[in-house]
Design an enzyme around this catalytic site. Structure first.
Site, PDB file in Angstrom:
ATOM      1  N   ASN A  15       5.400 -54.431 -81.692  1.00 19.03           N
ATOM      2  CA  ASN A  15       6.768 -54.943 -81.510  1.00 19.03           C
ATOM      3  C   ASN A  15       7.000 -56.194 -82.348  1.00 19.03           C
ATOM      4  O   ASN A  15       8.073 -56.367 -82.929  1.00 19.03           O
ATOM      5  CB  ASN A  15       7.053 -55.207 -80.026  1.00 19.03           C
ATOM      6  CG  ASN A  15       7.447 -53.940 -79.296  1.00 19.03           C
ATOM      7  OD1 ASN A  15       8.538 -53.407 -79.498  1.00 19.03           O
ATOM      8  ND2 ASN A  15       6.537 -53.420 -78.473  1.00 19.03           N
ATOM      9  N   ARG A  92       0.218 -62.160 -69.889  1.00 14.14           N
ATOM     10  CA  ARG A  92       0.166 -63.140 -68.816  1.00 14.14           C
ATOM     11  C   ARG A  92       1.561 -63.326 -68.205  1.00 14.14           C
ATOM     12  O   ARG A  92       2.550 -63.036 -68.847  1.00 14.14           O
ATOM     13  CB  ARG A  92      -0.323 -64.495 -69.346  1.00 14.14           C
ATOM     14  CG  ARG A  92      -1.764 -64.483 -69.790  1.00 14.14           C
ATOM     15  CD  ARG A  92      -2.101 -65.767 -70.509  1.00 14.14           C
ATOM     16  NE  ARG A  92      -1.928 -66.953 -69.682  1.00 14.14           N
ATOM     17  CZ  ARG A  92      -2.862 -67.456 -68.885  1.00 14.14           C
ATOM     18  NH1 ARG A  92      -4.046 -66.882 -68.809  1.00 14.14           N
ATOM     19  NH2 ARG A  92      -2.621 -68.546 -68.175  1.00 14.14           N
ATOM     20  N   LEU A  94       4.466 -65.682 -67.232  1.00 17.52           N
ATOM     21  CA  LEU A  94       4.922 -67.006 -67.679  1.00 17.52           C
ATOM     22  C   LEU A  94       5.125 -67.922 -66.481  1.00 17.52           C
ATOM     23  O   LEU A  94       5.707 -67.521 -65.478  1.00 17.52           O
ATOM     24  CB  LEU A  94       6.269 -66.888 -68.395  1.00 17.52           C
ATOM     25  CG  LEU A  94       6.302 -66.570 -69.873  1.00 17.52           C
ATOM     26  CD1 LEU A  94       7.693 -66.858 -70.391  1.00 17.52           C
ATOM     27  CD2 LEU A  94       5.250 -67.323 -70.663  1.00 17.52           C
ATOM     28  N   HIS A 110       9.986 -54.225 -71.975  1.00 17.21           N
ATOM     29  CA  HIS A 110       9.188 -53.577 -70.927  1.00 17.21           C
ATOM     30  C   HIS A 110       9.311 -52.059 -71.083  1.00 17.21           C
ATOM     31  O   HIS A 110      10.429 -51.552 -71.250  1.00 17.21           O
ATOM     32  CB  HIS A 110       9.679 -54.011 -69.545  1.00 17.21           C
ATOM     33  CG  HIS A 110       8.868 -53.417 -68.440  1.00 17.21           C
ATOM     34  ND1 HIS A 110       7.600 -53.878 -68.111  1.00 17.21           N
ATOM     35  CD2 HIS A 110       9.120 -52.381 -67.603  1.00 17.21           C
ATOM     36  CE1 HIS A 110       7.120 -53.146 -67.119  1.00 17.21           C
ATOM     37  NE2 HIS A 110       8.017 -52.236 -66.792  1.00 17.21           N
TER      38      HIS A 110
END
Ligand code: GRF
Length: 202
Positions: A15, A92, A94, A110
């Protein structure tokens, strides 16, 4: 005025590559990717950034506790005059301080049609659920899990003979289209958040 972009990554970076390509080919105008920050040393995304002359930084989560780590990220973002933060395969969660500091200026991609199948392995969740359509979502990031206002979504069919891998590939192809498109809309000032909805004026 140039919109300065920072991209947070942890892995392959396909991406990220799609965003880089769209900045370089001029579809995203008036933006510059100033820094790519990875939570994994071996992330291929770092190499992609370097190949394009973009500052690539590995920030080791093992060296800090969670809130210190987030503060280090904020320092890096601030020192690169960041206007827009992109999560692109960042493994992770945020911290709230980053979200507060960069409120409405953080986007994520997503691999599901949110609000369905939040969290990890979204494509597998859709596949195992027996969904007939799947897809991907670009959304603003808020304090919840994959819960911020939705910018763009794209559907793909789930075929009877699909495997998890073929479905992942079909969704990824669309991710590479809608993520740069959402970034372009942000950079051109065409997104307005109204309660939960994002109004797109293109
Ligand atoms: C993508 O499927 C994205 O939707 C998810 O993590 C994956 C990252 O892939 N958040 P890549 O690193 O961009 O190739």
């Amino acid at each position: 005025m140039t919109v300065n972009i920072a991209v947070l990554v942890s892995g392959r970076g396909s991406n990220l590559q799609a965003i880089i390509d769209n900045v370089e080919n001029g579809r995203i105008k008036g933006a510059k990717i100033n820094v790519v920050i990875s939570s994994k040393a071996e992330a291929y995304a770092l190499e992609r950034a370097r190949k394009h002359g973009i500052n690539a930084v590995f920030l080791d989560p093992k060296r800090y506790d969670k809130s210190e780590y987030d503060r280090e990220i904020i320092k890096l973002l601030d020192s690169h005059d960041t206007d827009l933060v992109l999560l692109a395969g960042y493994f992770r969660i945020l911290g709230s301080e980053i979200i507060k500091t960069y409120r409405n200026r953080i986007l994520n991609i997503h691999p599901s049609l949110l609000p369905a199948f939040k969290g990890l392995h979204a494509q597998r969740q859709a596949f195992e659920y027996g969904a007939k359509v799947a897809g991907c979502t670009v959304h603003f990031v808020d304090e919840g899990l994959d819960s911020g206002p939705i910018v763009l979504q794209k559907c793909v069919p789930v075929h009877q003979d699909d495997t998890e891998e073929t479905l992942i590939a079909r969704i990824l192809e669309q991710e590479h289209i809608i993520y740069p498109e959402a970034v372009r809309l942000f950079v051109e000032g065409k997104l307005k958040i109204q309660d939960r909805a994002v109004i797109v004026r293109d």
